[in-house]
Scaffold this motif. Structure first.
Motif, PDB file in Angstrom:
ATOM      1  N   ALA A 187      -1.598  13.125  26.510  1.00  0.00           N
ATOM      2  CA  ALA A 187      -0.807  13.721  27.559  1.00  0.00           C
ATOM      3  C   ALA A 187      -1.101  15.193  27.525  1.00  0.00           C
ATOM      4  N   VAL A 188      -0.833  15.776  28.688  1.00  0.00           N
ATOM      5  CA  VAL A 188      -1.122  17.214  28.746  1.00  0.00           C
ATOM      6  C   VAL A 188       0.056  17.926  27.768  1.00  0.00           C
ATOM      7  N   SER A 189       1.214  17.274  27.253  1.00  0.00           N
ATOM      8  CA  SER A 189       2.106  17.954  26.611  1.00  0.00           C
ATOM      9  C   SER A 189       1.489  17.996  25.021  1.00  0.00           C
ATOM     10  N   GLY A 190       0.570  17.563  24.767  1.00  0.00           N
ATOM     11  CA  GLY A 190       0.025  17.549  23.310  1.00  0.00           C
ATOM     12  C   GLY A 190       0.687  17.102  22.299  1.00  0.00           C
ATOM     13  N   THR A 191       1.642  16.481  22.412  1.00  0.00           N
ATOM     14  CA  THR A 191       2.578  16.040  21.091  1.00  0.00           C
ATOM     15  C   THR A 191       1.937  14.886  20.290  1.00  0.00           C
ATOM     16  N   THR A 192       1.003  14.190  21.096  1.00  0.00           N
ATOM     17  CA  THR A 192       0.422  12.781  20.372  1.00  0.00           C
ATOM     18  C   THR A 192      -0.905  12.558  20.545  1.00  0.00           C
ATOM     19  N   PRO A 193      -1.590  12.374  19.622  1.00  0.00           N
ATOM     20  CA  PRO A 193      -3.168  12.235  19.622  1.00  0.00           C
ATOM     21  C   PRO A 193      -3.317  10.886  20.069  1.00  0.00           C
ATOM     22  N   LYS A 194      -4.407  10.832  20.684  1.00  0.00           N
ATOM     23  CA  LYS A 194      -4.886   9.937  21.442  1.00  0.00           C
ATOM     24  C   LYS A 194      -5.258   8.605  20.318  1.00  0.00           C
ATOM     25  N   VAL A 195      -5.891   9.112  19.337  1.00  0.00           N
ATOM     26  CA  VAL A 195      -6.279   8.138  18.407  1.00  0.00           C
ATOM     27  C   VAL A 195      -6.208   8.949  17.014  1.00  0.00           C
ATOM     28  N   VAL A 196      -5.994   8.462  15.691  1.00  0.00           N
ATOM     29  CA  VAL A 196      -6.022   8.942  14.556  1.00  0.00           C
ATOM     30  C   VAL A 196      -7.039   8.208  13.668  1.00  0.00           C
ATOM     31  N   ALA A 197      -7.695   9.035  13.105  1.00  0.00           N
ATOM     32  CA  ALA A 197      -8.807   8.454  12.320  1.00  0.00           C
ATOM     33  C   ALA A 197      -8.498   7.785  11.006  1.00  0.00           C
ATOM     34  N   ASN A 198      -9.045   6.661  10.837  1.00  0.00           N
ATOM     35  CA  ASN A 198      -9.050   5.834   9.359  1.00  0.00           C
ATOM     36  C   ASN A 198     -10.253   5.655   8.874  1.00  0.00           C
ATOM     37  N   THR A 235     -16.979   5.668  26.002  1.00  0.00           N
ATOM     38  CA  THR A 235     -16.208   6.474  27.121  1.00  0.00           C
ATOM     39  C   THR A 235     -16.223   7.863  26.587  1.00  0.00           C
ATOM     40  N   ASN A 236     -16.885   8.573  27.522  1.00  0.00           N
ATOM     41  CA  ASN A 236     -16.520  10.293  27.630  1.00  0.00           C
ATOM     42  C   ASN A 236     -17.646  10.878  26.447  1.00  0.00           C
ATOM     43  N   LEU A 237     -18.544   9.830  26.017  1.00  0.00           N
ATOM     44  CA  LEU A 237     -19.674  10.543  25.109  1.00  0.00           C
ATOM     45  C   LEU A 237     -20.806  10.655  25.994  1.00  0.00           C
ATOM     46  N   VAL A 238     -21.695  11.504  25.745  1.00  0.00           N
ATOM     47  CA  VAL A 238     -22.802  12.004  26.367  1.00  0.00           C
ATOM     48  C   VAL A 238     -23.997  11.036  26.187  1.00  0.00           C
ATOM     49  N   THR A 239     -24.432  10.076  26.866  1.00  0.00           N
ATOM     50  CA  THR A 239     -25.557   9.385  26.626  1.00  0.00           C
ATOM     51  C   THR A 239     -26.830  10.002  26.034  1.00  0.00           C
ATOM     52  N   GLY A 240     -27.399   9.899  25.210  1.00  0.00           N
ATOM     53  CA  GLY A 240     -28.516  10.480  24.594  1.00  0.00           C
ATOM     54  C   GLY A 240     -28.309  11.322  23.576  1.00  0.00           C
ATOM     55  N   SER A 241     -26.969  11.837  23.463  1.00  0.00           N
ATOM     56  CA  SER A 241     -26.558  12.878  22.371  1.00  0.00           C
ATOM     57  C   SER A 241     -26.433  11.989  21.137  1.00  0.00           C
ATOM     58  N   PHE A 242     -26.495  12.751  20.059  1.00  0.00           N
ATOM     59  CA  PHE A 242     -26.086  12.333  18.722  1.00  0.00           C
ATOM     60  C   PHE A 242     -24.996  12.617  18.102  1.00  0.00           C
ATOM     61  N   LEU A 243     -24.452  11.489  17.244  1.00  0.00           N
ATOM     62  CA  LEU A 243     -22.919  11.854  16.705  1.00  0.00           C
ATOM     63  C   LEU A 243     -23.405  12.186  15.204  1.00  0.00           C
ATOM     64  N   PRO A 244     -23.023  13.286  14.809  1.00  0.00           N
ATOM     65  CA  PRO A 244     -23.234  13.696  13.071  1.00  0.00           C
ATOM     66  C   PRO A 244     -22.667  12.501  12.186  1.00  0.00           C
ATOM     67  N   SER A 245     -23.258  12.555  11.061  1.00  0.00           N
ATOM     68  CA  SER A 245     -22.658  11.832   9.982  1.00  0.00           C
ATOM     69  C   SER A 245     -21.231  12.393   9.722  1.00  0.00           C
ATOM     70  N   PHE A 246     -20.176  11.646   9.306  1.00  0.00           N
ATOM     71  CA  PHE A 246     -19.167  11.863   9.008  1.00  0.00           C
ATOM     72  C   PHE A 246     -18.116  12.396   9.949  1.00  0.00           C
ATOM     73  N   THR A 247     -18.392  11.991  11.231  1.00  0.00           N
ATOM     74  CA  THR A 247     -17.665  12.060  12.457  1.00  0.00           C
ATOM     75  C   THR A 247     -16.285  11.355  11.996  1.00  0.00           C
ATOM     76  N   PRO A 248     -15.049  11.930  12.528  1.00  0.00           N
ATOM     77  CA  PRO A 248     -13.861  10.947  12.366  1.00  0.00           C
ATOM     78  C   PRO A 248     -13.895   9.946  13.525  1.00  0.00           C
ATOM     79  N   ILE A 249     -13.448   8.916  12.855  1.00  0.00           N
ATOM     80  CA  ILE A 249     -13.405   7.624  13.735  1.00  0.00           C
ATOM     81  C   ILE A 249     -12.093   6.848  13.450  1.00  0.00           C
ATOM     82  N   ALA A 250     -11.689   6.338  14.672  1.00  0.00           N
ATOM     83  CA  ALA A 250     -10.437   5.405  14.598  1.00  0.00           C
ATOM     84  C   ALA A 250     -10.961   4.002  14.976  1.00  0.00           C
ATOM     85  N   ALA A 251     -10.896   3.092  13.729  1.00  0.00           N
ATOM     86  CA  ALA A 251     -11.496   1.667  13.651  1.00  0.00           C
ATOM     87  C   ALA A 251     -10.339   0.849  13.949  1.00  0.00           C
TER      88      ALA A 251
END
Length: 196
Positions: free
Chosen positions: A136-147, A36-52
Motif C-alpha cells: 500500500a501507499v503507506s509503505g509499511t509492508t513489503p508486497k513479498v519478501v525474498a527467500n 505480472t508487471n515485468l516487461v516482455t522481452g526484457s532480461f532478469l539478471p542472475s541473483f535477482t531476489p525472488i519470493a518462492a
C-alpha cells in the motif's frame, strides 16, 4: 588511408563473480515465474531476489530499487534511483515507515532513473538506501519478501516462464549485484551470507 578493417563492436562485458559459486545450492525443480508487471522481452539478471512458494512451485520477483542520490522530503524533486530497476508506474514504494506511489518514470539520463511520486515520500532518504515494492501507499509492508535468488539470467516471455532458483550462497558481494536485496530479505535468507 591505413590498411585493414575497423570494427565498431562493443566487447562482451567481463563477468564478475557475485558470490562463491562453489557454495551455491539450487532448489529442486523449475519454478513458474509470475511475469505480472515485468516487461516482455526484457532480461532478469542472475541473483535477482525472488519470493518462492515452495509448495506450489511458483516464483515472484521481489522488486527493489536503490536510491542513487539523497532525496530530501518536501523538496518536490524526483526520486533518483539506480538504472535497470524493475520499478513500474503505479507501484507503491516503501521503507517500513513511509511510502509513496510512482506516477511516472524518466529513463532518459544515462546514470539514473527519475521517479515522479504521486505525493511526498514523507522522509529524507539517503543515497544507497534500498526501497521495496509495498502492498500500500503507506509503505509499511513489503508486497513479498525474498527467500531465494534467481540462479541464471532469464528472459521474460509471454506465456509460462520456468526458472531455477538458489537456496544457498556464501561470500555474496552486494556491490556487484544487479538487483539489490532489502534488509527484510536478508533476514529471511538464513542460508545466504552477504559480505557487509
Amino acid at each position: 588511408m591505413s590498411a585493414g578493417f575497423k570494427y565498431n563492436i562493443e566487447p562482451e562485458p567481463s563477468i564478475e563473480e557475485r558470490y562463491d559459486i562453489s557454495t551455491s545450492v539450487r532448489r529442486r525443480g523449475p519454478y513458474k515465474l509470475d511475469t505480472t508487471n515485468l516487461v516482455t522481452g526484457s532480461f532478469l539478471p542472475s541473483f535477482t531476489p525472488i519470493a518462492a512458494d515452495l509448495v506450489k512451485k511458483t516464483a515472484q520477483v521481489a522488486i527493489r530499487v536503490e536510491v542513487y542520490e539523497k532525496f530530501t522530503t518536501g523538496s518536490n524533486t524526483p526520486l533518483k534511483i539506480k538504472k535497470n530497476s524493475l520499478a513500474y508506474v503505479g507501484m507503491h514504494l516503501g521503507n517500513g515507515s513511509h511510502g509513496a506511489t510512482i506516477n511516472s518514470i524518466d529513463k532518459s539520463n544515462k546514470a539514473f532513473d527519475k521517479l515522479t511520486l504521486a505525493a511526498d515520500f514523507g522522509e529524507t532518504v539517503e543515497a544507497g538506501t534500498v526501497l521495496y515494492e509495498a502492498t500500500a501507499v503507506s509503505g509499511t509492508t513489503p508486497k513479498v519478501v525474498a527467500n531465494s535468488a534467481l540462479y541464471g539470467r532469464v528472459q521474460v516471455e509471454e506465456g509460462i516462464v520456468l526458472v531455477a532458483l538458489l537456496m544457498r550462497a556464501f561470500e555474496i558481494e552486494p556491490t556487484k549485484l544487479a538487483m539489490p536485496f532489502h534488509a527484510k530479505d536478508k533476514e529471511n535468507l538464513p542460508h545466504f551470507q552477504f559480505n557487509e
